[in-house]
Write a protein that holds these residues in place. Structure first.
Motif, PDB file in Angstrom:
ATOM      1  N   GLU A 102      -5.548  -2.240  12.244  1.00 45.34           N
ATOM      2  CA  GLU A 102      -5.929  -3.668  12.342  1.00 45.34           C
ATOM      3  C   GLU A 102      -5.775  -4.365  10.995  1.00 45.34           C
ATOM      4  O   GLU A 102      -5.286  -5.491  10.911  1.00 45.34           O
ATOM      5  N   LEU A 103      -6.196  -3.659   9.936  1.00 42.58           N
ATOM      6  CA  LEU A 103      -6.080  -4.244   8.588  1.00 42.58           C
ATOM      7  C   LEU A 103      -4.625  -4.555   8.254  1.00 42.58           C
ATOM      8  O   LEU A 103      -4.298  -5.629   7.748  1.00 42.58           O
ATOM      9  N   VAL A 104      -3.750  -3.605   8.554  1.00 43.34           N
ATOM     10  CA  VAL A 104      -2.331  -3.786   8.231  1.00 43.34           C
ATOM     11  C   VAL A 104      -1.745  -4.904   9.092  1.00 43.34           C
ATOM     12  O   VAL A 104      -1.024  -5.790   8.597  1.00 43.34           O
ATOM     13  N   ALA A 105      -2.073  -4.885  10.388  1.00 45.53           N
ATOM     14  CA  ALA A 105      -1.503  -5.882  11.307  1.00 45.53           C
ATOM     15  C   ALA A 105      -1.867  -7.305  10.873  1.00 45.53           C
ATOM     16  O   ALA A 105      -1.048  -8.226  10.965  1.00 45.53           O
ATOM     17  N   SER A 106      -3.097  -7.502  10.371  1.00 46.28           N
ATOM     18  CA  SER A 106      -3.550  -8.868  10.077  1.00 46.28           C
ATOM     19  C   SER A 106      -3.293  -9.281   8.615  1.00 46.28           C
ATOM     20  O   SER A 106      -3.488 -10.441   8.259  1.00 46.28           O
ATOM     21  N   ALA A 107      -2.836  -8.343   7.784  1.00 46.40           N
ATOM     22  CA  ALA A 107      -2.673  -8.666   6.350  1.00 46.40           C
ATOM     23  C   ALA A 107      -1.370  -9.428   6.086  1.00 46.40           C
ATOM     24  O   ALA A 107      -0.386  -9.269   6.800  1.00 46.40           O
ATOM     25  N   THR A 108      -1.397 -10.238   5.030  1.00 47.64           N
ATOM     26  CA  THR A 108      -0.162 -10.871   4.572  1.00 47.64           C
ATOM     27  C   THR A 108       0.542  -9.952   3.579  1.00 47.64           C
ATOM     28  O   THR A 108       1.764  -9.803   3.607  1.00 47.64           O
ATOM     29  N   ARG A 109      -0.242  -9.343   2.698  1.00 45.24           N
ATOM     30  CA  ARG A 109       0.274  -8.370   1.721  1.00 45.24           C
ATOM     31  C   ARG A 109      -0.683  -7.187   1.705  1.00 45.24           C
ATOM     32  O   ARG A 109      -1.903  -7.371   1.615  1.00 45.24           O
ATOM     33  N   VAL A 110      -0.173  -5.991   1.748  1.00 50.50           N
ATOM     34  CA  VAL A 110      -1.037  -4.808   1.821  1.00 50.50           C
ATOM     35  C   VAL A 110      -0.285  -3.608   1.260  1.00 50.50           C
ATOM     36  O   VAL A 110       0.942  -3.540   1.352  1.00 50.50           O
ATOM     37  N   LYS A 111      -1.043  -2.672   0.693  1.00 48.66           N
ATOM     38  CA  LYS A 111      -0.399  -1.490   0.113  1.00 48.66           C
ATOM     39  C   LYS A 111      -1.405  -0.343   0.069  1.00 48.66           C
ATOM     40  O   LYS A 111      -2.573  -0.545  -0.242  1.00 48.66           O
ATOM     41  N   ALA A 112      -0.922   0.876   0.338  1.00 46.54           N
ATOM     42  CA  ALA A 112      -1.776   2.057   0.144  1.00 46.54           C
ATOM     43  C   ALA A 112      -1.776   2.421  -1.333  1.00 46.54           C
ATOM     44  O   ALA A 112      -0.759   2.296  -2.017  1.00 46.54           O
ATOM     45  N   LEU A 113      -2.936   2.866  -1.777  1.00 49.67           N
ATOM     46  CA  LEU A 113      -3.055   3.366  -3.141  1.00 49.67           C
ATOM     47  C   LEU A 113      -3.391   4.851  -3.031  1.00 49.67           C
ATOM     48  O   LEU A 113      -4.315   5.224  -2.318  1.00 49.67           O
ATOM     49  N   GLY A 114      -2.630   5.692  -3.710  1.00 51.39           N
ATOM     50  CA  GLY A 114      -2.898   7.126  -3.689  1.00 51.39           C
ATOM     51  C   GLY A 114      -3.862   7.480  -4.813  1.00 51.39           C
ATOM     52  O   GLY A 114      -4.904   6.842  -4.991  1.00 51.39           O
ATOM     53  N   SER A 115      -3.497   8.469  -5.634  1.00 53.86           N
ATOM     54  CA  SER A 115      -4.390   8.885  -6.723  1.00 53.86           C
ATOM     55  C   SER A 115      -4.095   8.115  -8.021  1.00 53.86           C
ATOM     56  O   SER A 115      -4.606   8.453  -9.068  1.00 53.86           O
ATOM     57  N   ARG A 116      -3.283   7.067  -7.946  1.00 56.80           N
ATOM     58  CA  ARG A 116      -3.019   6.110  -9.052  1.00 56.80           C
ATOM     59  C   ARG A 116      -2.306   6.772 -10.238  1.00 56.80           C
ATOM     60  O   ARG A 116      -2.497   6.376 -11.375  1.00 56.80           O
ATOM     61  N   HIS A 117      -1.472   7.791  -9.936  1.00 61.46           N
ATOM     62  CA  HIS A 117      -0.782   8.479 -11.033  1.00 61.46           C
ATOM     63  C   HIS A 117       0.577   7.882 -11.383  1.00 61.46           C
ATOM     64  O   HIS A 117       1.301   8.447 -12.221  1.00 61.46           O
ATOM     65  N   SER A 118       0.967   6.788 -10.748  1.00 57.96           N
ATOM     66  CA  SER A 118       2.232   6.154 -11.135  1.00 57.96           C
ATOM     67  C   SER A 118       2.030   5.303 -12.381  1.00 57.96           C
ATOM     68  O   SER A 118       0.923   4.821 -12.641  1.00 57.96           O
ATOM     69  N   PHE A 119       3.132   5.103 -13.095  1.00 55.19           N
ATOM     70  CA  PHE A 119       3.059   4.404 -14.386  1.00 55.19           C
ATOM     71  C   PHE A 119       3.581   2.973 -14.298  1.00 55.19           C
ATOM     72  O   PHE A 119       3.475   2.228 -15.265  1.00 55.19           O
ATOM     73  N   ASN A 120       4.214   2.629 -13.177  1.00 57.39           N
ATOM     74  CA  ASN A 120       4.758   1.271 -13.031  1.00 57.39           C
ATOM     75  C   ASN A 120       4.039   0.573 -11.873  1.00 57.39           C
ATOM     76  O   ASN A 120       3.029   1.071 -11.368  1.00 57.39           O
ATOM     77  N   THR A 121       4.586  -0.568 -11.429  1.00 56.47           N
ATOM     78  CA  THR A 121       3.871  -1.367 -10.417  1.00 56.47           C
ATOM     79  C   THR A 121       4.204  -0.946  -8.980  1.00 56.47           C
ATOM     80  O   THR A 121       3.940  -1.696  -8.052  1.00 56.47           O
ATOM     81  N   VAL A 122       4.758   0.265  -8.789  1.00 59.17           N
ATOM     82  CA  VAL A 122       5.184   0.674  -7.443  1.00 59.17           C
ATOM     83  C   VAL A 122       4.032   0.626  -6.435  1.00 59.17           C
ATOM     84  O   VAL A 122       4.261   0.361  -5.247  1.00 59.17           O
ATOM     85  N   ALA A 123       2.794   0.838  -6.900  1.00 60.12           N
ATOM     86  CA  ALA A 123       1.653   0.848  -5.969  1.00 60.12           C
ATOM     87  C   ALA A 123       0.892  -0.476  -5.966  1.00 60.12           C
ATOM     88  O   ALA A 123      -0.119  -0.610  -5.278  1.00 60.12           O
ATOM     89  N   ASP A 124       1.360  -1.450  -6.711  1.00 58.78           N
ATOM     90  CA  ASP A 124       0.585  -2.687  -6.857  1.00 58.78           C
ATOM     91  C   ASP A 124       0.797  -3.634  -5.669  1.00 58.78           C
ATOM     92  O   ASP A 124       1.795  -3.530  -4.935  1.00 58.78           O
ATOM     93  N   THR A 125      -0.139  -4.528  -5.472  1.00 56.15           N
ATOM     94  CA  THR A 125      -0.028  -5.588  -4.471  1.00 56.15           C
ATOM     95  C   THR A 125      -0.915  -6.750  -4.915  1.00 56.15           C
ATOM     96  O   THR A 125      -1.911  -6.527  -5.616  1.00 56.15           O
ATOM     97  N   ASP A 126      -0.544  -7.956  -4.517  1.00 60.20           N
ATOM     98  CA  ASP A 126      -1.453  -9.071  -4.771  1.00 60.20           C
ATOM     99  C   ASP A 126      -2.298  -9.348  -3.530  1.00 60.20           C
ATOM    100  O   ASP A 126      -3.006 -10.346  -3.453  1.00 60.20           O
ATOM    101  N   GLY A 127      -2.217  -8.447  -2.540  1.00 61.34           N
ATOM    102  CA  GLY A 127      -3.013  -8.588  -1.317  1.00 61.34           C
ATOM    103  C   GLY A 127      -4.119  -7.551  -1.251  1.00 61.34           C
ATOM    104  O   GLY A 127      -4.957  -7.474  -2.146  1.00 61.34           O
ATOM    105  N   ILE A 128      -4.086  -6.737  -0.188  1.00 57.76           N
ATOM    106  CA  ILE A 128      -5.154  -5.758   0.056  1.00 57.76           C
ATOM    107  C   ILE A 128      -4.686  -4.365  -0.360  1.00 57.76           C
ATOM    108  O   ILE A 128      -3.607  -3.925   0.056  1.00 57.76           O
ATOM    109  N   HIS A 129      -5.512  -3.688  -1.142  1.00 57.88           N
ATOM    110  CA  HIS A 129      -5.260  -2.278  -1.424  1.00 57.88           C
ATOM    111  C   HIS A 129      -6.052  -1.434  -0.437  1.00 57.88           C
ATOM    112  O   HIS A 129      -7.242  -1.682  -0.233  1.00 57.88           O
ATOM    113  N   ILE A 130      -5.397  -0.442   0.124  1.00 56.78           N
ATOM    114  CA  ILE A 130      -6.087   0.426   1.080  1.00 56.78           C
ATOM    115  C   ILE A 130      -6.216   1.821   0.492  1.00 56.78           C
ATOM    116  O   ILE A 130      -5.214   2.430   0.080  1.00 56.78           O
ATOM    117  N   LEU A 131      -7.469   2.316   0.417  1.00 58.65           N
ATOM    118  CA  LEU A 131      -7.729   3.696  -0.013  1.00 58.65           C
ATOM    119  C   LEU A 131      -7.992   4.527   1.241  1.00 58.65           C
ATOM    120  O   LEU A 131      -8.663   4.056   2.168  1.00 58.65           O
TER     121      LEU A 131
END
Ligand SMILES: Cc1cc2nc3c(=O)[nH]c(=O)nc-3n(C[C@H](O)[C@H](O)[C@H](O)COP(=O)(O)OP(=O)(O)OC[C@H]3O[C@@H](n4cnc5c(N)ncnc54)[C@H](O)[C@@H]3O)c2cc1C
Length: 415
Positions: free
Chosen positions: A26-55
């Motif tokens: 439901e969260l994904v269906a209704s979001a405009t911008r959304v992204k899963a966040l894993g263990s945050r071990h990336s060094f660039n903006t590959v996991a970033d979003t200006d919308g909703i982060h999902i853990l």
């Protein structure tokens, strides 16, 4: 929220921790911008979003081994450390591990994370099934029989949120580790493939200065014959840390003492848990047969690189078939750079390094620092246009997009 290295503050407006897959859908269906966040071990903006982060850590967790089929089904948010311990208790293993066990399985696989070994493909190669919530909110399970499987496993977060994975397992195995010191560059360049093939997993550690490679870490299966040849190097007689001045206390056991796969394949012990890092990383993947020439090119930049480097690690990875995998149809060598936390200086030198590696067809690691404008991704990845078309079809409004994906794929075309 910041990433593990602390060099990036995420720009998400909200963070959600759904407690069921239906809630996540439901969260994904209704979001405009959304992204899963894993263990945050990336060094660039590959996991970033200006919308909703999902853990994913509040979702029901499961880990079920099917011994007859030779697979394990796991929830998307599990770490390799937790997976490894649970598998080993049941007598199973996965084929390889990255240098750190604390990384999430789904996040690692999405970016093509790998260990080392000429016959060891990336961690994604273990995936036989993937549960994915698409931009529409639909939950799908993809297996090798599905057309989109090879696009979605190493999907760089662009094709959906992974809620579960089925991974191939094998019987637990033992590994012995030894470190060689003082390998001459001449021997390394002449015998690169032979040295890289001399054990199950081989890593070279260097800062590219001088005439010798200070350390080569060899991880051999307990069933492999003892190393026939040291290639002119010397076997270390005390435990080593890849950085010459650091204590080996936190490193996995060496000196040929056999131990479980999960206690030897990573360089650092499970119980040593750095919750944040004081380093940056970049990595470039290129055809294995180009290794000697590419290493010579990097040595030519050593005066500029060495002051910014903690260390560089050189590994090898077998080919796979995932469309956006840096190892797509290519047995590869990986030139990894652990930088000091000096981001402006690192970003200033990166284009020159990337330019030096361009003639060798270098592909950047999706989770580490690189300069997107330096690459012709369509030329580097034969299925790149198919991937773009699939992203456009599945996520036409660009829900899963962010600045990094836009710079790689081009800005989403909204109809
Ligand atoms: C100390 C250290 C050591 C490392 N060692 C290695 C190494 O040995 N080999 C190597 O190749 N790399 C290595 N890396 C890089 C690391 O493996 C990758 O950056 C990996 O993506 C990190 O996984 P993560 O879960 O932290 O992902 P994140 O950084 O949280 O996210 C990465 C990407 O995965 C996506 N993602 C995360 N979870 C999901 C999900 N459930 N569904 C869909 N997409 C998801 C994110 O949206 C984002 O696009 C290392 C990094 C560090 C900090």
């Amino acid at each position: 929220m910041k990433n593990w290295a602390g060099n990036l503050e995420y720009s998400s407006a909200e963070v959600h921790r759904p407690t069921s897959v239906a809630e996540l859908q439901e969260l994904v269906a209704s979001a405009t911008r959304v992204k899963a966040l894993g263990s945050r071990h990336s060094f660039n903006t590959v996991a970033d979003t200006d919308g909703i982060h999902i853990l994913l850590d509040a979702l029901p967790q499961s880990l079920v081994v099917d011994a007859a089929k030779g697979t394990v089904k796991v929830s998307g948010g599990i770490s390799y450390g937790a997976l490894g311990r649970a598998l080993d208790e049941q007598g199973f293993a996965i084929h390889n591990l990255a240098s750190l066990p604390h990384i999430s399985v789904a996040g690692a696989i999405q970016t093509g994370t790998h260990g080392s070994g000429v016959n060891n493909p990336s961690l994604a190669a273990a995936v036989v099934g993937i549960d994915l919530v698409r931009a529409s909110g639909e939950l799908v399970t993809l297996t090798a029989d599905d057309d989109e499987f090879l696009a979605s496993v190493v999907g760089v977060g662009a094709l959906g949120i992974v809620t579960g994975l089925e991974l191939a397992v094998r019987p637990s195995f033992e590994v012995r580790q030894r470190v060689l010191t003082g390998l001459s560059w001449e021997s390394a360049l002449t015998n690169f493939q032979g040295i890289a093939s001399s054990a199950y997993s081989v890593s070279f550690f260097t800062d590219y200065t001088g005439d010798t490679i200070p350390q080569v870490w060899l991880k051999a299966l307990d069933t492999e014959a003892p190393l026939p040849d040291l290639f002119g190097a010397t076997a270390a007689t005390t435990a080593m840390h890849p950085l010459p001045d650091m204590s080996a206390e936190n490193c996995t056991e060496q000196l040929d003492v056999a131990g479980k796969w999960l206690d030897r394949l990573p360089h650092f012990r499970h119980e040593f848990t750095p919750s944040n890092g004081e380093e940056l990383q970049s990595e470039f993947l290129l055809p294995l047969d180009q290794a000697p020439a590419a290493l010579q090119a990097v040595r030519g930049l050593s005066e500029k690189l060495a002051p910014l480097l903690f260390i560089s690690e050189i590994r090898t990875i077998a080919a796979d078939e995932f469309w956006l995998s840096p190892f797509y149809e290519q047995q590869s060598v990986a030139l990894h750079f652990t930088w000091k936390p000096l981001q402006p200086e690192v970003e200033a030198v990166l284009p020159e390094l990337e330019e030096a590696l361009r003639p060798f067809g270098a592909r950047p690691h999706w989770g580490k620092l690189f300069t997107p404008g330096q690459y012709d991704f369509a030329a580097l990845y034969p299925r790149f246009e198919d991937f773009r078309a699939l992203v456009q079809a599945n996520d036409p409004s660009g829900k899963f997009r962010n600045s990094l994906l836009d710079s790689v794929l081009g800005v989403a075309v909204t109809s």
